[in-house]
Design a protein around this motif. Structure first.
Motif, mmCIF file in Angstrom:
data_model
loop_
_atom_site.group_PDB
_atom_site.id
_atom_site.type_symbol
_atom_site.label_atom_id
_atom_site.label_comp_id
_atom_site.label_asym_id
_atom_site.label_seq_id
_atom_site.Cartn_x
_atom_site.Cartn_y
_atom_site.Cartn_z
ATOM 1 N N ASP A 1 1.647 -40.978 11.208
ATOM 2 C CA ASP A 1 2.476 -40.280 12.197
ATOM 3 C C ASP A 1 2.115 -38.811 12.310
ATOM 4 N N VAL A 2 2.255 -38.049 11.226
ATOM 5 C CA VAL A 2 2.162 -36.592 11.302
ATOM 6 C C VAL A 2 0.847 -36.135 11.908
ATOM 7 N N LEU A 3 -0.263 -36.650 11.414
ATOM 8 C CA LEU A 3 -1.566 -36.206 11.912
ATOM 9 C C LEU A 3 -1.797 -36.578 13.375
ATOM 10 N N PRO A 4 -1.654 -37.847 13.775
ATOM 11 C CA PRO A 4 -1.889 -38.163 15.186
ATOM 12 C C PRO A 4 -0.881 -37.511 16.124
ATOM 13 N N THR A 5 0.364 -37.341 15.693
ATOM 14 C CA THR A 5 1.349 -36.678 16.546
ATOM 15 C C THR A 5 0.968 -35.215 16.757
ATOM 16 N N PRO B 1 7.194 -30.412 9.739
ATOM 17 C CA PRO B 1 5.933 -31.128 9.482
ATOM 18 C C PRO B 1 4.985 -31.167 10.680
ATOM 19 N N ILE B 2 5.493 -31.450 11.879
ATOM 20 C CA ILE B 2 4.599 -31.556 13.032
ATOM 21 C C ILE B 2 4.090 -30.185 13.458
ATOM 22 N N GLY B 3 4.982 -29.198 13.543
ATOM 23 C CA GLY B 3 4.541 -27.866 13.909
ATOM 24 C C GLY B 3 3.573 -27.285 12.905
ATOM 25 N N ASP B 4 3.828 -27.508 11.633
ATOM 26 C CA ASP B 4 2.942 -27.040 10.571
ATOM 27 C C ASP B 4 1.568 -27.691 10.699
ATOM 28 N N MET B 5 1.534 -29.016 10.848
ATOM 29 C CA MET B 5 0.242 -29.692 10.928
ATOM 30 C C MET B 5 -0.502 -29.334 12.217
ATOM 31 N N ALA B 6 0.231 -29.190 13.331
ATOM 32 C CA ALA B 6 -0.406 -28.778 14.579
ATOM 33 C C ALA B 6 -1.033 -27.394 14.427
ATOM 34 N N THR B 7 -0.347 -26.518 13.710
ATOM 35 C CA THR B 7 -0.892 -25.187 13.438
ATOM 36 C C THR B 7 -2.198 -25.295 12.669
#
Length: 393
Positions: free
Chosen positions: A162-166, A189-195
């Motif tokens: 989820d986290v990576l592909p999202t 988690p999503i904003g952090d990983m997108a960053t």
């Protein structure tokens, strides 16, 4: 087997339930070795409770080892190590052929008018038993699971669920121009990983949040940060950092739990007083949403820019600033991640020796499954520096 179950609003329990098993010849069963707690799970905790039934098994970010396969499964074998995407897609329908896996026509929920079924995500999305459990039944086993090598720790691969592909899709949809600036709203988690993904691509990133621990994490990766709790006019601050124009692209990673929407929050809470059927009717036809983060995205993006929405929304009758959107000539992209569209590219990156995105240190908490009730409460309250939880069944 043990599983995390929903029993009522803010009532999560770990219980003994029947073992997951092969039900179709195209199924597999995996023994879960790691499974994440997602920000979207908090929506089931509260406020999407009208679509839950006591005993529902939650969770949609699992990985593990194949324990059994159906008679028609040829791509997997017992003992294979796999990550399971959160949306359930067949891989062969009209939508899947166009890589719109979150809209899979085989698992679409036509009665509720929603897209592909999701693991552990309410009757809105198929009421499929989820992955916060010791065992998980996985449909379409020849297509859906992502096979990963044995050896590296689970933390290297589990976020493929989820986290990576999202986050990856969110950055892709943001369409940041060369030399441009990406504004990320929300450092969960999503904003952090997108960053991390955007920084890995050499993009300038500004992140807005109000939780010190989250801002510290993204700052340590190289992002510029703005503390929402200390700034009166975030959009004006962003314009000041971008030559007066605003960010070229904004990735909105907050969604329906945004701070700063007191009226909508009060309406959401008032729904709890209604009978369950009426709550469902109201939420699917007349509900309003907390749109503070979305409105900020529209204000902070430059004219002609792009807003990419990864935060989850469920409201159906929300006012939209159409004059602003039209006048600023904005482009909007959004939607559930089409997980299998991105996993091959992401897996190739994860298999490199260097941990480019810092996935092995991404989780702030590793907990046993029986710690789930307290973890849900702490995660919602943003306590104990909790950004990402991985359960070890």
């Amino acid at each position: 087997m043990q599983a995390v179950t929903w029993q009522g609003r803010k009532d999560i329990r770990v219980e003994e339930v029947p073992d997951a098993r092969i039900e179709e010849p195209t199924d597999a069963v995996i023994r879960v070795t790691s499974t994440g707690l997602c920000g979207s799970d908090l929506h089931l905790y509260d406020p999407l409770t009208p679509f839950m039934t006591p005993g529902d098994i939650v969770g949609h970010e699992p990985m593990g080892v194949v324990e059994a396969v159906g008679a028609q499964v040829s791509a997997l074998s017992v003992g294979d190590r796999v990550v399971v995407p959160f949306n359930i897609s067949c891989g062969s329908c009209w939508m899947c052929e166009r890589r719109l896996y979150s809209q899979c026509e085989t698992t679409q929920n036509r009665e509720t008018g929603t897209g592909a079924s999701l693991f552990g995500y309410s009757s809105l999305y198929g009421a499929v038993p989820g992955g916060q459990a010791e065992l998980l039944r996985v449909p379409f086993a020849d297509f859906l699971p992502v096979k990963v090598p044995h050896g590296p720790p689970d933390d290297r691969f589990v976020y493929l669920s989820d986290v990576l592909p999202t986050a990856w899709q969110g950055v892709e949809y943001a369409a940041i121009p060369e030399g441009g600036t990406l504004l990320v709203l929300g450092a969960g988690p999503i904003g952090d990983m997108a960053t991390r993904i955007a920084l890995h691509r050499g993009i300038r990133v500004i992140v807005v949040d109000r939780v010190p621990e989250r801002l510290a994490r993204v700052s340590a990766r190289g992002a510029e940060i703005l503390d929402l709790g200390e700034i009166d006019d975030v959009a004006e601050q962003v314009r000041g950092l971008t030559g007066g124009r605003g960010a070229d692209s904004v990735l909105e990673a907050v969604g329906m739990e945004a701070h700063g929407s007191p009226v909508a929050e009060a309406v959401q809470k008032s729904l709890r007083l209604l009978p369950k059927k009426l709550q469902q009717l109201m939420m699917t036809n007349l509900s309003v949403e907390r749109l503070a983060a979305l409105y900020l995205a529209f204000e902070a993006v430059r004219r002609g820019g792009t807003v990419s929405i990864s935060g989850v929304y469920g409201g159906t009758s929300d006012p939209m600033p159409m004059m602003q959107l039209f006048d600023k000539q904005l482009q909007l992209r959004m939607g559930q991640a089409n997980v299998r569209a991105w996993t091959d590219e992401l897996l190739a990156l994860l298999q490199q020796d260097e941990d480019h995105l810092g996935v092995e240190g991404f989780a702030t908490h590793h907990l046993p499954l029986d710690a789930a009730p307290q973890a849900y409460a702490s995660f919602q309250a943003k306590e104990d520096g909790m950004v990402k939880v991985l359960f070890r069944p």
